[in-house]
Scaffold this active site. Sequence first.
Site, PDB file in Angstrom:
ATOM      1  N   ALA A  37     -11.096   1.005   6.329  1.00  0.00           N
ATOM      2  CA  ALA A  37     -10.264   0.280   5.371  1.00  0.00           C
ATOM      3  C   ALA A  37      -9.630   1.236   4.360  1.00  0.00           C
ATOM      4  CB  ALA A  37     -11.107  -0.778   4.661  1.00  0.00           C
ATOM      5  N   HIS A  38      -8.758   0.680   3.529  1.00  0.00           N
ATOM      6  CA  HIS A  38      -7.961   1.493   2.592  1.00  0.00           C
ATOM      7  C   HIS A  38      -8.857   2.313   1.654  1.00  0.00           C
ATOM      8  CE1 HIS A  38      -7.586  -2.567   0.227  1.00  0.00           C
ATOM      9  NE2 HIS A  38      -8.811  -2.099   0.153  1.00  0.00           N
ATOM     10  N   ASN A  39      -8.380   3.527   1.373  1.00  0.00           N
ATOM     11  CA  ASN A  39      -9.024   4.456   0.422  1.00  0.00           C
ATOM     12  C   ASN A  39     -10.362   5.020   0.917  1.00  0.00           C
ATOM     13  OD1 ASN A  39      -6.911   3.726  -1.423  1.00  0.00           O
ATOM     14  ND2 ASN A  39      -8.128   1.948  -2.032  1.00  0.00           N
ATOM     15  N   HIS A  67       0.849  -1.188   0.000  1.00  0.00           N
ATOM     16  CA  HIS A  67       0.000   0.000   0.000  1.00  0.00           C
ATOM     17  C   HIS A  67       0.890   1.245   0.000  1.00  0.00           C
ATOM     18  CE1 HIS A  67      -3.105  -2.883   0.779  1.00  0.00           C
ATOM     19  NE2 HIS A  67      -4.026  -1.945   0.874  1.00  0.00           N
TER      20      HIS A  67
END
Length: 355
Positions: free
Chosen positions: A253-255, A212
């Site tokens: 979570a991501h983004n 990431h």
Amino acid sequence: MNSVNVEKILQRFPSLLNWHSGNESATADRPCSSANPVANGICFCEDQPHIENCLKQGVAILVVSPALAETAAVLNSGSCAILSSAELHAAMAKLNTAFFLPRWGREVFGEERIHPSATIHPSAKLHGSVVVQPNAVIGPDVSIDEQSIIGANTTLEGNINIGKRCFIKSNVFIGHTVQVGDDCRVEPNSAIGTDGFGYGTDKNGQHFAKPHFGKVILEDRVEIGCSVHVDRGTFEDTVIGEGTKIDNHCHFAHNTTIGKNCLITAGFIVAGSSSFGDNCKFAGRVSANGHISVCDNVTMGPVSVISKNITEPGMYGGFPPVAYKDFIKNQTSTASLYEMRRSLNKVLRKIDVEK
């Protein structure tokens, strides 16, 4: 604990609180609740039944809404100062923070602001007013601005910018390439800037972690509770908007993108690449799917699941989410399903007999 008089309060918050009546020289030495008022305390009272008891117990300063100020003045013997505020809960938060916030947890250990047991990389840049408590680890290319505090046993991995007047409490992990604005707070045991949950699976069924590369950005005045996890973006950034407050045990979570001035209570979980607008409120145990969008000014009821985009402001609840008034009706009906089924079976049996 500190004490504060009426004059100092009105000088500090002239547009938030107004003088009404009573003892102009009153001094309060502690905050207290309207349900359990104490002598010489300052109390914020939002309903008439508690006013008389607050005055009877000898509170020094009583803050009420403008609508209740005259009632309080009539009941007051004269020894208490009556102040009014149209924003009672905001006044409580701001005044108690300004005058009564405990120093515990913010201490300098010994004569130096940076404890000798802390490990600080030579490339890190700390303002001279920064406090670093025991056993903290500050990695390369970290920048920390004035009056910020790094708690004991906290780790700042590297390439991190922390703004002014931030309080990163004990046992916090902040991963690389994170930006923290001014006046932010992170409570213990939280992790900001960890890699997200993303894997590529080969033909043999083996899973391989995807690195990431995105940042986590906490804008100004963000507050993060205990045991909160905020993953960095895969390529784009994870962003928590200005003024947003997050309760304990939440996962982002991501983004994920959260707007400004949101209130997110305990147990909120969101999958990746979802976005939420400004001024949203989420009750306890709300979950959200990935790749969804929620507009500004949405309130979500407890234990709900956001499974689709929400494009209209309003109050929602349930799974899938519906207007909150319909959610309440559905919940009420659910409690009666067994009896409804029994009654329906009786009707069906009767119909069969009549046939």
